[in-house]
Design a protein around this motif. Structure first.
Motif, short mmCIF file in Angstrom:
data_model
loop_
_atom_site.label_atom_id
_atom_site.label_comp_id
_atom_site.label_asym_id
_atom_site.label_seq_id
_atom_site.Cartn_x
_atom_site.Cartn_y
_atom_site.Cartn_z
N SER A 195 0.83 -1.21 0.00
CA SER A 195 0.00 0.00 0.00
C SER A 195 0.87 1.26 0.00
CB SER A 195 -0.95 0.00 1.19
OG SER A 195 -0.21 -0.09 2.41
N ASP A 196 1.97 1.22 0.78
CA ASP A 196 2.87 2.37 0.80
C ASP A 196 3.58 2.54 -0.54
OD1 ASP A 196 2.16 2.85 3.43
OD2 ASP A 196 3.83 1.68 4.26
N ALA A 197 3.95 1.43 -1.15
CA ALA A 197 4.63 1.50 -2.45
C ALA A 197 3.73 2.11 -3.51
CB ALA A 197 5.09 0.10 -2.87
N VAL A 198 2.46 1.67 -3.57
CA VAL A 198 1.52 2.21 -4.56
C VAL A 198 1.32 3.71 -4.35
CG1 VAL A 198 -0.87 2.12 -5.37
CG2 VAL A 198 0.36 0.00 -4.89
N ALA A 199 1.26 4.13 -3.07
CA ALA A 199 1.09 5.55 -2.78
C ALA A 199 2.28 6.36 -3.24
CB ALA A 199 0.84 5.75 -1.29
N GLU A 200 3.49 5.78 -3.20
CA GLU A 200 4.72 6.50 -3.57
C GLU A 200 5.01 6.45 -5.07
OE1 GLU A 200 7.89 4.98 -1.24
OE2 GLU A 200 7.13 5.81 0.65
N LEU A 201 4.21 5.73 -5.83
CA LEU A 201 4.45 5.67 -7.28
C LEU A 201 4.01 6.95 -7.99
CD1 LEU A 201 3.50 1.97 -7.96
CD2 LEU A 201 5.75 3.00 -8.13
N ASN A 202 3.30 7.84 -7.29
CA ASN A 202 2.98 9.19 -7.81
C ASN A 202 2.30 9.17 -9.17
OD1 ASN A 202 4.19 10.11 -5.52
ND2 ASN A 202 6.04 10.89 -6.51
N GLY A 203 1.32 8.30 -9.36
CA GLY A 203 0.59 8.30 -10.62
C GLY A 203 1.33 7.69 -11.77
N LEU A 204 2.42 6.95 -11.52
CA LEU A 204 3.12 6.26 -12.61
C LEU A 204 2.13 5.33 -13.31
CD1 LEU A 204 6.07 5.91 -13.74
CD2 LEU A 204 6.15 3.80 -12.40
N PRO A 205 2.05 5.35 -14.67
CA PRO A 205 1.06 4.52 -15.37
C PRO A 205 1.20 3.05 -15.01
CG PRO A 205 2.05 6.10 -16.87
CD PRO A 205 2.85 6.17 -15.60
N GLY A 206 0.32 2.57 -14.19
CA GLY A 206 0.37 1.18 -13.75
C GLY A 206 -0.87 0.85 -12.96
N LEU A 207 -0.96 -0.39 -12.53
CA LEU A 207 -2.17 -0.83 -11.85
C LEU A 207 -1.84 -1.98 -10.91
CD1 LEU A 207 -5.23 -0.09 -12.02
CD2 LEU A 207 -5.49 -2.09 -13.53
N GLN A 208 -2.46 -1.97 -9.73
CA GLN A 208 -2.35 -3.10 -8.83
C GLN A 208 -3.36 -4.15 -9.29
OE1 GLN A 208 -2.66 -2.20 -4.66
NE2 GLN A 208 -2.25 -4.33 -4.01
N ILE A 209 -2.85 -5.22 -9.87
CA ILE A 209 -3.70 -6.23 -10.50
C ILE A 209 -4.09 -7.34 -9.53
CG2 ILE A 209 -2.79 -5.76 -12.80
CD1 ILE A 209 -0.99 -8.26 -12.44
N HIS A 210 -3.46 -7.35 -8.39
CA HIS A 210 -3.67 -8.41 -7.39
C HIS A 210 -3.23 -7.83 -6.06
CE1 HIS A 210 -2.92 -12.27 -5.29
NE2 HIS A 210 -3.77 -12.82 -6.19
N ARG A 211 -3.71 -8.39 -4.99
CA ARG A 211 -3.28 -7.84 -3.70
C ARG A 211 -1.77 -7.96 -3.51
NH1 ARG A 211 -5.23 -12.28 0.84
NH2 ARG A 211 -4.01 -14.06 0.03
N SER A 212 -1.15 -8.84 -4.29
CA SER A 212 0.29 -9.06 -4.14
C SER A 212 1.11 -8.55 -5.32
CB SER A 212 0.58 -10.57 -3.94
OG SER A 212 -0.07 -11.07 -2.80
N HIS A 213 0.46 -7.95 -6.33
CA HIS A 213 1.21 -7.58 -7.54
C HIS A 213 0.75 -6.23 -8.09
CE1 HIS A 213 2.83 -11.64 -7.64
NE2 HIS A 213 1.59 -12.12 -7.54
N TRP A 214 1.73 -5.45 -8.49
CA TRP A 214 1.50 -4.20 -9.22
C TRP A 214 2.34 -4.27 -10.49
CZ3 TRP A 214 4.62 -0.54 -11.34
CH2 TRP A 214 4.04 0.69 -11.70
N VAL A 215 1.79 -3.80 -11.63
CA VAL A 215 2.54 -3.83 -12.89
C VAL A 215 2.46 -2.46 -13.57
CG1 VAL A 215 2.24 -6.30 -13.31
CG2 VAL A 215 0.55 -4.69 -14.19
N ALA A 216 3.49 -2.13 -14.29
CA ALA A 216 3.48 -0.94 -15.15
C ALA A 216 2.76 -1.30 -16.45
CB ALA A 216 4.90 -0.48 -15.44
N LEU A 217 1.85 -0.46 -16.88
CA LEU A 217 1.06 -0.76 -18.07
C LEU A 217 1.94 -0.94 -19.31
CD1 LEU A 217 -1.99 1.62 -17.57
CD2 LEU A 217 -1.90 -0.85 -17.20
N ASP A 218 2.99 -0.14 -19.43
CA ASP A 218 3.87 -0.26 -20.60
C ASP A 218 4.61 -1.57 -20.63
OD1 ASP A 218 3.09 2.21 -21.45
OD2 ASP A 218 4.81 3.28 -20.59
N ALA A 219 4.70 -2.25 -19.49
CA ALA A 219 5.45 -3.50 -19.43
C ALA A 219 4.58 -4.71 -19.76
CB ALA A 219 6.06 -3.67 -18.03
N VAL A 220 3.27 -4.51 -19.91
CA VAL A 220 2.36 -5.63 -20.16
C VAL A 220 2.35 -5.97 -21.65
CG1 VAL A 220 -0.01 -6.44 -20.02
CG2 VAL A 220 0.93 -5.02 -18.18
N GLU A 221 2.64 -7.20 -21.97
CA GLU A 221 2.59 -7.67 -23.35
C GLU A 221 1.14 -7.98 -23.74
OE1 GLU A 221 3.94 -8.63 -27.06
OE2 GLU A 221 5.21 -7.92 -25.41
#
Length: 257
Positions: A195-221
């Motif tokens: 939760s702290d990590a997501v808050a510190e990403l400052n709107g970086l294009p990405g999404l928490q896809i699971h309670r245990s995983h966050w991904v950057a949208l540009d990195a998704v194939e």
């Protein structure tokens, strides 16, 4: 139109002053200053008007539009050249004592035609291109420079990573009380809550896809679905699960990226 007429009148006036002072074609020696002013004052406006009207009609008249522009200019100059030559010869016979002859008219017709063709070429080709060039320069000067793109600040989360890992985050996953952070340059493990990590990403294009995983949208194939289950395949070849409530949001985000 008024500006164009004013420009032509100004040109004729300048030529009148120059001809009166310098006295070309023998008028300096045979005429006084006043006589030169009267002579050139009667000659230049009439000849200029005849040439302008003749060339303008040849260029814009309905009967000659199919002809090449240079041929139209030539026809206009030839047609206007005859009355111009007759007028020059009439003034010469009246004010300068010249003999009015067919040869004199023919010679002046040729000279007037050549001068008219030069004027027509300048008006039809040289001047329009010069005006267009000046307009482009004025538009270029008036066009404001594009505003510099705002400098994008790094997310606060970057300060948790070693400089060797760069700034391109691919994914973040929880492991016990730690986070496994994957970047384009490598991996790192830090002590922090998701939760702290997501808050510190400052709107970086990405999404928490699971309670245990966050991904950057540009990195998704791509997003893969199998029944009720879904997962993302990242560009580095890794796969991560997507919880069911997050599937619609992830699918929409991938379409808009």
């Amino acid at each position: 139109m008024r500006v164009e007429i004013g420009r032509k009148v100004a040109v004729v006036l300048v030529l009148l002053v120059v001809a009166t002072v310098n006295g070309p074609v023998g008028t300096f020696d045979s005429m006084t200053l006043l006589e030169r002013f009267i002579y050139w004052g009667l000659l230049l406006p009439v000849v200029s008007t005849l040439m302008i009207v003749g060339i303008h009609y040849a260029n814009d008249g309905p009967h000659l539009r199919r002809l090449h522009p240079l041929l139209r200019i030539t026809i206009g100059a030839v047609v206007a050249g005859l009355p111009s030559a007759l007028w020059v010869m009439t003034l010469g016979a009246t004010l300068r004592g010249f003999e009015f002859t067919a040869y004199g008219v023919g010679f002046r017709w040729v000279i007037a035609t050549i001068m008219g063709m030069g004027i027509g070429v300048i008006e039809a080709y040289v001047r329009p291109r010069d005006i267009e060039r000046h307009m482009r320069e004025r538009l270029a000067d008036a066009t404001p420079e594009p505003a510099p793109e705002p400098v994008r600040e790094d997310p606060l989360f970057i300060r948790n990573l070693s400089p060797d890992l760069g700034r391109e985050i691919i994914s973040i996953s929880t492991r016990d009380h730690y986070l496994d952070v994957v970047t384009a340059e490598g991996k790192d493990r830090i002590l922090k809550r998701m939760s702290d990590a997501v808050a510190e990403l400052n709107g970086l294009p990405g999404l928490q896809i699971h309670r245990s995983h966050w991904v950057a949208l540009d990195a998704v194939e791509r997003l893969e679905r199998e029944g009720r289950k879904a997962r993302v395949v990242l560009k580095n070849g890794a796969t991560l699960p997507v919880s069911r409530p997050n599937i619609p949001a992830l699918a929409e985000a991938l379409e808009k990226r």
